[in-house]
Design an enzyme around this catalytic site. Sequence first.
Site, PDB file in Angstrom:
ATOM      1  N   GLY B  33       0.823  -1.202   0.000  1.00  0.00           N
ATOM      2  CA  GLY B  33       0.000   0.000   0.000  1.00  0.00           C
ATOM      3  C   GLY B  33       0.857   1.252   0.000  1.00  0.00           C
ATOM      4  N   ALA B  36      -0.466   8.998   0.991  1.00  0.00           N
ATOM      5  CA  ALA B  36       0.140  10.310   0.823  1.00  0.00           C
ATOM      6  C   ALA B  36       1.221  10.533   1.882  1.00  0.00           C
ATOM      7  CB  ALA B  36      -0.925  11.389   0.931  1.00  0.00           C
ATOM      8  N   GLY B  38       3.167   7.788   3.437  1.00  0.00           N
ATOM      9  CA  GLY B  38       4.138   6.727   3.662  1.00  0.00           C
ATOM     10  C   GLY B  38       3.802   5.489   2.864  1.00  0.00           C
ATOM     11  N   LYS B  53       4.772  -0.174   8.229  1.00  0.00           N
ATOM     12  CA  LYS B  53       4.591   1.155   7.633  1.00  0.00           C
ATOM     13  C   LYS B  53       5.821   2.005   7.886  1.00  0.00           C
ATOM     14  CE  LYS B  53       1.650   5.010   6.748  1.00  0.00           C
ATOM     15  NZ  LYS B  53       0.283   5.517   6.675  1.00  0.00           N
ATOM     16  N   ASP B 145     -10.990   9.736   8.083  1.00  0.00           N
ATOM     17  CA  ASP B 145     -10.844   9.422   6.657  1.00  0.00           C
ATOM     18  C   ASP B 145     -11.549   8.110   6.297  1.00  0.00           C
ATOM     19  OD1 ASP B 145     -10.045   9.754   4.064  1.00  0.00           O
ATOM     20  OD2 ASP B 145      -7.948   9.230   4.405  1.00  0.00           O
TER      21      ASP B 145
END
Lengths: 249, 309
Positions: B33, B36, B38, B53, B145
């Site tokens: 994945g 915006a 990382g 991540k 989000d």
Amino acid sequence: MHTGTIRQILLITDGCSNQGEDPIKVSSMIAQKGIAVNVIGVLDDDQTEEPVGLSEVNDIANSGNGISRIVYADVLSETVQTVTRQAMTQTIQGFVSKELSQIFGQETNEEDLPPETRGEVQKVVEDLGETVNLQVLILVDTSASMQHKMEAVKDAIDDFILSLQARTGDHYYSIYQFPARNQVVKELLPWTNDGKRVNKVFPKLAAGGITPTGAALKQTVKAFQNVPSSEEWRDDSDDIIDSSYGSSY
Amino acid sequence: MTSSIHPTVRLTSQQRLEGIWNKRTYTIVRLIGEGARGSIYLARIGNRYVALKISQDSSVISAEVNVLKEFKKVQGPPLGPLLLDVDDAYISHDLKLAFYVMEYIDGVPVSDWVKREGLSWLFPISFQLLKKLHKIHQLGYIYGDLKPDNILIDRKTKQARLVDVGGVTALGRAIREYTTWFDRGYWRLGDRRADVTYDLFAFAVCLLSLDPHVTIHNTKERDIYKVLNQAKSLKPLTPILKKALSGQYNNALELKSELGVINRKQLQPTKSNRKTATNPKIDFWPEALGLSSIILVHAGLFYFLFYRI
């Protein structure tokens, strides 16, 4: 708790400057005054994601202690918010690093701390980011090639004001365009925190030919001298946040 | 100071990341994945697969770790991915970056899942999500989000999971991260300050976007109610969605219980999705399936005992 003010210029452009002073040099001068220069490069739909001409966008932001992004017009709104927020965080972090080195002696970057401590520092940075006063001068490139992107720019600014209004801290914004008839930059909207005024400004935008980015940036710095809350900063200082704030830690 | 076109991090397959503080070593498998803020990689530690991540911006890592730690305090089904490790590593000889490690959720994005398995899945998925949202709200946060990309259906458990905490915002503050179509500010139906109704608005747009009749990305006018009219497959839900879009629910559970009422009335399959959308029968749903099996087992046991006596 007394909070200082963070000052930023947000340049929205679609290409390289072709006249006047070197914008990279100008932007580092502006950064010296404690004003961060953020740049958003707006791509045309048929452009690739890393066009050659737009590399200047990154260089201007780099030397201006700011953030840059190169995006297509349809994601401009989100980008304006992200860039402003990140630049603000960066400025606060710069300030926090200074504080840290005062506490620990020598050079201490946030990155040198163990993750646990860094998490605590992050909370402080976020609190500051929410409460600090923010002053953003939006400088819009209105040269001919930007013409068909103006609607997106207007929407993005409209949207940006909405995000500013959601913050706890105070904000002021102003809008300038370049180039303009017989002058390098033109003030479209003086400092205000009234979100409704954006709409009245935008019909005035008319696109012209040349792109004197450097000269335009230089001109806009003057605008920071007649800000409503002018006593909050000293002219030749690189302290972005009022030093009295630091004592609370 | 970072300012680049993509604040993402390029790692190669088989690359090893050695944590400086906690001394664990992760082997990168592949990129799963990119956001915006990382990049997320599938990685291995021992025999275990994990999601890692990593970002050019260490504050992104710190902020998300803070949220994941808060989420971990809550009992019951996890609100976000489970946090396993936080550390720094050299990704090349002179570049040290912050990263965090979480459980790897082997899942399907909700939009793909619904396309494949049918719209009837919207009910169990919605119930699970609304329960999670309610718990997040009780913690004093807003998810922020909410969008189909951030909702995965776990292949094994068939449970909905929220996978990105970048938008999680303390109540009353400015929303940290949002996506245009799911943001009420964009539709001029409210501000961008974190409150419960912000999440419920986004939730309603999520449902709308899963209707095959809806073309949200092509809407020129900023009128979400026109989009609502497009959603023919969700007709039975229209009044509920309208209420959510106009901020009339005080909390997620209120919305959930009203959905529960419609639940029994079922959705009408339409021409375009007749093939994929199986008629929603109650025994199709994982929750109901689990429940009925429990009842069966108990009935069996009871019968057995009774018979013996």
